[in-house]
Write an enzyme that holds these catalytic residues in place. Structure first.
Site, PDB file in Angstrom:
ATOM      1  N   GLY A  17       0.885  -1.142  -0.115  1.00 20.60           N
ATOM      2  CA  GLY A  17       0.017  -0.102   0.125  1.00 20.60           C
ATOM      3  C   GLY A  17       0.826   1.317  -0.089  1.00 20.60           C
ATOM      4  N   GLY A  18       2.206   1.083  -0.042  1.00 22.83           N
ATOM      5  CA  GLY A  18       3.116   2.408  -0.099  1.00 22.83           C
ATOM      6  C   GLY A  18       3.133   2.943  -1.187  1.00 22.83           C
ATOM      7  N   THR A  19       2.719   2.454  -2.420  1.00 23.83           N
ATOM      8  CA  THR A  19       3.077   2.973  -3.823  1.00 23.83           C
ATOM      9  C   THR A  19       1.956   2.530  -4.658  1.00 23.83           C
ATOM     10  N   ASP A  67       7.718  -8.166   4.862  1.00 19.09           N
ATOM     11  CA  ASP A  67       8.015  -8.732   3.903  1.00 19.09           C
ATOM     12  C   ASP A  67       7.042 -10.008   3.600  1.00 19.09           C
ATOM     13  N   ARG A  69       6.513 -12.407   1.948  1.00 18.50           N
ATOM     14  CA  ARG A  69       7.193 -13.782   1.720  1.00 18.50           C
ATOM     15  C   ARG A  69       7.440 -14.708   2.998  1.00 18.50           C
ATOM     16  N   SER A 106      17.030 -17.386 -13.510  1.00 17.61           N
ATOM     17  CA  SER A 106      17.483 -18.394 -12.186  1.00 17.61           C
ATOM     18  C   SER A 106      16.294 -18.946 -11.439  1.00 17.61           C
ATOM     19  N   TYR A 148      -3.770 -11.682 -17.892  1.00 20.54           N
ATOM     20  CA  TYR A 148      -3.039 -12.807 -18.539  1.00 20.54           C
ATOM     21  C   TYR A 148      -3.081 -14.121 -17.633  1.00 20.54           C
ATOM     22  N   GLY A 190      -5.783  -4.387 -16.449  1.00 18.56           N
ATOM     23  CA  GLY A 190      -4.657  -4.285 -17.665  1.00 18.56           C
ATOM     24  C   GLY A 190      -3.719  -3.131 -17.419  1.00 18.56           C
ATOM     25  N   ILE A 192      -1.867   0.017 -16.172  1.00 18.34           N
ATOM     26  CA  ILE A 192      -2.395   1.420 -15.278  1.00 18.34           C
ATOM     27  C   ILE A 192      -0.897   1.933 -14.947  1.00 18.34           C
TER      28      ILE A 192
HETATM   29  C1  HXC Z   1      15.643 -11.537 -14.295  1.00 18.95           C
HETATM   30  C2  HXC Z   1      15.900 -10.960 -12.361  1.00 18.95           C
HETATM   31  C3  HXC Z   1      15.414  -9.931 -12.694  1.00 18.95           C
HETATM   32  C4  HXC Z   1      15.340  -9.376 -13.882  1.00 18.95           C
HETATM   33  C5  HXC Z   1      15.659  -9.871 -10.382  1.00 18.95           C
HETATM   34  N1  HXC Z   1      15.937 -11.017 -10.789  1.00 18.95           N
HETATM   35  N2  HXC Z   1      15.444  -9.161 -11.505  1.00 18.95           N
HETATM   36  N3  HXC Z   1      16.109 -12.058 -13.171  1.00 18.95           N
HETATM   37  N4  HXC Z   1      15.429 -10.493 -14.914  1.00 18.95           N
HETATM   38  N5  HXC Z   1      14.777  -8.257 -14.438  1.00 18.95           N
HETATM   39  C6  HXC Z   1      16.243 -12.065 -10.122  1.00 18.95           C
HETATM   40  C7  HXC Z   1      17.446 -11.834  -9.407  1.00 18.95           C
HETATM   41  O1  HXC Z   1      18.872 -12.273 -10.188  1.00 18.95           O
HETATM   42  C8  HXC Z   1      17.691 -12.989  -8.087  1.00 18.95           C
HETATM   43  O2  HXC Z   1      17.877 -14.122  -8.554  1.00 18.95           O
HETATM   44  C9  HXC Z   1      15.852 -12.711  -7.936  1.00 18.95           C
HETATM   45  O3  HXC Z   1      15.345 -12.509  -9.090  1.00 18.95           O
HETATM   46  C10 HXC Z   1      15.708 -11.843  -6.718  1.00 18.95           C
HETATM   47  O4  HXC Z   1      16.014 -10.452  -7.124  1.00 18.95           O
HETATM   48  P1  HXC Z   1      16.333  -9.486  -6.048  1.00 18.95           P
HETATM   49  O5  HXC Z   1      16.671  -8.332  -6.849  1.00 18.95           O
HETATM   50  O6  HXC Z   1      17.427 -10.015  -5.179  1.00 18.95           O
HETATM   51  O7  HXC Z   1      14.999  -9.284  -5.072  1.00 18.95           O
HETATM   52  P2  HXC Z   1      14.450  -8.221  -4.562  1.00 18.95           P
HETATM   53  O8  HXC Z   1      15.309  -7.182  -4.318  1.00 18.95           O
HETATM   54  O9  HXC Z   1      13.581  -9.067  -3.535  1.00 18.95           O
HETATM   55  O10 HXC Z   1      13.143  -7.912  -5.858  1.00 18.95           O
HETATM   56  C11 HXC Z   1      12.337  -8.502  -6.079  1.00 18.95           C
HETATM   57  C12 HXC Z   1      12.045  -8.331  -7.535  1.00 18.95           C
HETATM   58  C13 HXC Z   1      11.886  -6.615  -7.781  1.00 18.95           C
HETATM   59  C14 HXC Z   1      10.685  -8.638  -8.048  1.00 18.95           C
HETATM   60  C15 HXC Z   1      12.810  -8.772  -8.463  1.00 18.95           C
HETATM   61  O11 HXC Z   1      11.535  -6.413  -9.152  1.00 18.95           O
HETATM   62  C16 HXC Z   1      10.827  -6.001  -6.882  1.00 18.95           C
HETATM   63  O12 HXC Z   1      11.300  -5.534  -5.884  1.00 18.95           O
HETATM   64  N6  HXC Z   1       9.312  -5.810  -7.431  1.00 18.95           N
HETATM   65  C17 HXC Z   1       8.466  -5.192  -6.611  1.00 18.95           C
HETATM   66  C18 HXC Z   1       7.545  -4.243  -7.425  1.00 18.95           C
HETATM   67  C19 HXC Z   1       7.055  -4.731  -8.779  1.00 18.95           C
HETATM   68  O13 HXC Z   1       7.819  -5.682  -9.279  1.00 18.95           O
HETATM   69  N7  HXC Z   1       5.963  -3.903  -9.360  1.00 18.95           N
HETATM   70  C20 HXC Z   1       5.318  -4.208 -10.494  1.00 18.95           C
HETATM   71  C21 HXC Z   1       4.496  -4.847 -10.272  1.00 18.95           C
HETATM   72  S1  HXC Z   1       3.344  -4.941 -12.074  1.00 18.95           S
HETATM   73  P3  HXC Z   1      19.005 -14.946  -7.829  1.00 18.95           P
HETATM   74  O14 HXC Z   1      18.895 -16.479  -8.442  1.00 18.95           O
HETATM   75  O15 HXC Z   1      20.260 -14.347  -8.366  1.00 18.95           O
HETATM   76  O16 HXC Z   1      18.972 -14.961  -6.419  1.00 18.95           O
HETATM   77  C22 HXC Z   1       2.827  -6.328 -12.268  1.00 18.95           C
HETATM   78  C23 HXC Z   1       1.590  -6.800 -13.165  1.00 18.95           C
HETATM   79  C24 HXC Z   1       1.774  -5.932 -14.386  1.00 18.95           C
HETATM   80  O17 HXC Z   1       2.650  -7.299 -11.371  1.00 18.95           O
HETATM   81  C25 HXC Z   1       0.941  -6.160 -15.702  1.00 18.95           C
HETATM   82  C26 HXC Z   1       0.837  -4.909 -16.754  1.00 18.95           C
HETATM   83  C27 HXC Z   1      -0.244  -5.290 -17.758  1.00 18.95           C
HETATM   84  P1  NAP Z   2       3.982  -1.232  -7.403  1.00 18.40           P
HETATM   85  O1  NAP Z   2       3.798   0.231  -7.078  1.00 18.40           O
HETATM   86  O2  NAP Z   2       5.466  -1.806  -7.793  1.00 18.40           O
HETATM   87  O3  NAP Z   2       3.381  -1.968  -6.223  1.00 18.40           O
HETATM   88  C1  NAP Z   2       3.870  -3.110  -5.590  1.00 18.40           C
HETATM   89  C2  NAP Z   2       4.054  -2.959  -4.262  1.00 18.40           C
HETATM   90  O4  NAP Z   2       4.246  -4.157  -3.623  1.00 18.40           O
HETATM   91  C3  NAP Z   2       4.968  -2.021  -3.777  1.00 18.40           C
HETATM   92  O5  NAP Z   2       4.701  -1.005  -2.759  1.00 18.40           O
HETATM   93  C4  NAP Z   2       6.149  -3.080  -3.036  1.00 18.40           C
HETATM   94  O6  NAP Z   2       6.691  -2.301  -1.938  1.00 18.40           O
HETATM   95  C5  NAP Z   2       5.234  -4.037  -2.640  1.00 18.40           C
HETATM   96  N1  NAP Z   2       5.842  -5.505  -2.569  1.00 18.40           N
HETATM   97  C6  NAP Z   2       6.730  -6.039  -3.267  1.00 18.40           C
HETATM   98  N2  NAP Z   2       7.271  -6.929  -2.821  1.00 18.40           N
HETATM   99  C7  NAP Z   2       6.770  -6.959  -1.459  1.00 18.40           C
HETATM  100  C8  NAP Z   2       7.081  -7.981  -0.454  1.00 18.40           C
HETATM  101  N3  NAP Z   2       7.847  -9.078  -0.629  1.00 18.40           N
HETATM  102  N4  NAP Z   2       6.426  -7.889   0.777  1.00 18.40           N
HETATM  103  C9  NAP Z   2       5.640  -6.742   0.906  1.00 18.40           C
HETATM  104  N5  NAP Z   2       5.351  -5.837  -0.085  1.00 18.40           N
HETATM  105  C10 NAP Z   2       5.917  -5.980  -1.121  1.00 18.40           C
HETATM  106  O7  NAP Z   2       3.222  -1.532  -8.726  1.00 18.40           O
HETATM  107  P2  NAP Z   2       1.627  -1.400  -9.094  1.00 18.40           P
HETATM  108  O8  NAP Z   2       1.365  -1.214 -10.243  1.00 18.40           O
HETATM  109  O9  NAP Z   2       0.957  -0.551  -7.939  1.00 18.40           O
HETATM  110  O10 NAP Z   2       1.010  -2.945  -8.614  1.00 18.40           O
HETATM  111  C11 NAP Z   2       0.146  -3.158  -7.687  1.00 18.40           C
HETATM  112  C12 NAP Z   2      -0.705  -4.356  -8.060  1.00 18.40           C
HETATM  113  O11 NAP Z   2      -1.594  -4.239  -9.366  1.00 18.40           O
HETATM  114  C13 NAP Z   2       0.282  -5.756  -8.214  1.00 18.40           C
HETATM  115  O12 NAP Z   2      -0.440  -6.803  -7.591  1.00 18.40           O
HETATM  116  C14 NAP Z   2       0.314  -5.806  -9.767  1.00 18.40           C
HETATM  117  O13 NAP Z   2       0.652  -7.194 -10.164  1.00 18.40           O
HETATM  118  C15 NAP Z   2      -0.996  -5.486 -10.152  1.00 18.40           C
HETATM  119  N6  NAP Z   2      -1.131  -5.135 -11.626  1.00 18.40           N
HETATM  120  C16 NAP Z   2      -0.734  -3.625 -11.998  1.00 18.40           C
HETATM  121  C17 NAP Z   2      -0.634  -3.458 -13.384  1.00 18.40           C
HETATM  122  C18 NAP Z   2      -0.420  -1.807 -13.667  1.00 18.40           C
HETATM  123  O14 NAP Z   2      -0.329  -1.829 -15.020  1.00 18.40           O
HETATM  124  N7  NAP Z   2       0.135  -1.137 -12.734  1.00 18.40           N
HETATM  125  C19 NAP Z   2      -1.718  -4.094 -14.079  1.00 18.40           C
HETATM  126  C20 NAP Z   2      -1.839  -5.344 -13.890  1.00 18.40           C
HETATM  127  C21 NAP Z   2      -1.889  -5.854 -12.354  1.00 18.40           C
HETATM  128  P3  NAP Z   2       8.384  -2.797  -1.524  1.00 18.40           P
HETATM  129  O15 NAP Z   2       8.995  -2.706  -2.645  1.00 18.40           O
HETATM  130  O16 NAP Z   2       8.502  -1.313  -0.338  1.00 18.40           O
HETATM  131  O17 NAP Z   2       8.106  -3.904  -0.662  1.00 18.40           O
END
Ligand code: HXC
Ligand code: NAP
Length: 282
Positions: A17-19, A67, A69, A106, A148, A190, A192
């Site tokens: 909920g922070g972003t 976290d 996880r 990986s 998807y 979709g 956003i």
């Molecule tokens: C391949 C990758 C990678 C990349 C990380 N990894 N990024 N592999 N390509 N781009 C691998 C790393 O090598 C590592 O594997 C493992 O993933 C964990 O990476 P860390 O950086 O250590 O993890 P962490 O800091 O916990 O970050 C988690 C994360 C990061 C998922 C990788 O992207 C994140 O914090 N995301 C949170 C926010 C987010 O993703 N928001 C978008 C949501 S949008 P190894 O093997 O080296 O340990 C969405 C839907 C959108 O979900 C739909 C649109 C229509």
């Molecule tokens: P976002 O801003 O990156 O939101 C993801 C949030 O999850 C961040 O606040 C992040 O905060 C938190 N998070 C990630 N890993 C976490 C962990 N291990 N424990 C606790 N919190 C964690 O992206 P968003 O676009 O708003 O996405 C929100 C939701 O919408 C997601 O479920 C995404 O799959 C879905 N969605 C988004 C889109 C789009 O186009 N925006 C489309 C389809 C679906 P920290 O990094 O601080 O943990």
């Protein structure tokens, strides 16, 4: 769109909920009278959001570094929240995602995304669900997935398999826990624009225009549209909706799936005219 008391006396937890979408929804829930808890991994981000939304709405908001996880960390957070007062609403919104060729991933990459999206949703749902069932308390869970989940998607495979699992969880528990007062639904959005999603999934800004062409409404969704749908789905106004996945994508996935959609868009006016029936000769 809603009466300002829609969520009065409701207490909600929004993971992530922070972003982005979680933050926009936290604001909407606060405006509609709810008390809101948010969680995420980065305390600085959470504190900034907490302060901003408190001063903007004047309502009760709390943040927790957690976290999702880690099941023990989730249990500790839920225990702390419950010690004050039980939740009525859980929104599983936290996610991780990135674009990658699957053969390059990986095991850690799979585990990271599956850990956040599928296991994180399971951890919070079980922690809250067990308490609600034991207390015979009515409650609602709203999961955030994607469009998807049924089609799958290339290049985001860890996310696709996790979100599909969340859909299965939503439908399964809607039935298993529905008779005990717990509703469970999901929103499948979709694209956003949010920093978190677009920075990871749109490597070049000019790709945004091509992405809009895939959407019948010819634009991306907004965080406000998402937050309003979320407010409806967690409110008593939607009390007979259970086990539903509500798609919010401007028609994008249907356009992609339609056999003749792309062909039709490519035809010229001349070609459409040529295909009309010729006047019959008398
Ligand atoms: C391949 C990758 C990678 C990349 C990380 N990894 N990024 N592999 N390509 N781009 C691998 C790393 O090598 C590592 O594997 C493992 O993933 C964990 O990476 P860390 O950086 O250590 O993890 P962490 O800091 O916990 O970050 C988690 C994360 C990061 C998922 C990788 O992207 C994140 O914090 N995301 C949170 C926010 C987010 O993703 N928001 C978008 C949501 S949008 P190894 O093997 O080296 O340990 C969405 C839907 C959108 O979900 C739909 C649109 C229509
Ligand atoms: P976002 O801003 O990156 O939101 C993801 C949030 O999850 C961040 O606040 C992040 O905060 C938190 N998070 C990630 N890993 C976490 C962990 N291990 N424990 C606790 N919190 C964690 O992206 P968003 O676009 O708003 O996405 C929100 C939701 O919408 C997601 O479920 C995404 O799959 C879905 N969605 C988004 C889109 C789009 O186009 N925006 C489309 C389809 C679906 P920290 O990094 O601080 O943990």
């Amino acid at each position: 769109m809603f009466q300002q008391t829609l969520l009065q006396n409701k207490r909600a937890l929004i993971t992530g909920g922070g972003t982005g979408l979680g933050k926009a929804t936290a604001q909407r829930f606060l405006e509609l009278g709810a008390e809101v808890h948010i969680c995420g991994r980065r305390q600085d981000v959470l504190t900034a959001t907490e302060q901003e939304l408190r001063s903007r709405t004047g309502a009760k908001i709390h943040s927790h570094q957690c976290d999702v996880r880690d099941p023990a960390a989730v249990e500790k957070m839920i225990e702390k929240i419950w010690a004050e007062s039980p939740l009525d609403i859980l929104m599983n919104n936290a996610a991780g995602n990135f674009l990658a060729r699957t053969e390059d991933l990986s095991l850690g990459a799979f585990q990271s995304v599956i850990g956040i999206v599928l296991m994180g949703t399971l951890h919070t749902t079980m922690s809250c669900g067990r308490r609600w069932l034991a207390e015979k308390r009515k409650a609602v869970v709203l999961n955030v997935t994607t469009t998807y989940t049924t089609t799958g998607s290339a290049y985001v495979v860890p996310s696709a398999v996790s979100k599909a699992g969340v859909h299965a969880l939503t439908r399964s528990l809607a039935v298993e826990w529905g008779d005990r007062g717990i509703r469970m639904n999901a929103i499948a959005p979709g694209p956003i624009p949010t920093e978190g999603a677009f920075s990871r999934l749109l490597p070049r800004p000019e790709l945004a225009e091509a992405a809009k062409k895939r959407i019948p409404l010819a634009r991306f969704g907004t965080t406000e549209e998402f937050a309003n749908l979320a407010a409806f789905l967690v409110s008593d106004g939607s009390s007979y909706i259970n086990g539903e996945i509500v798609t919010m994508d401007g028609g994008e996935w249907l356009q992609g799936a339609g056999e003749f959609t792309a062909l039709g868009r490519d035809l010229t006016n001349e070609e459409w005219e040529m295909m009309k029936p010729k006047p019959k000769k008398q």
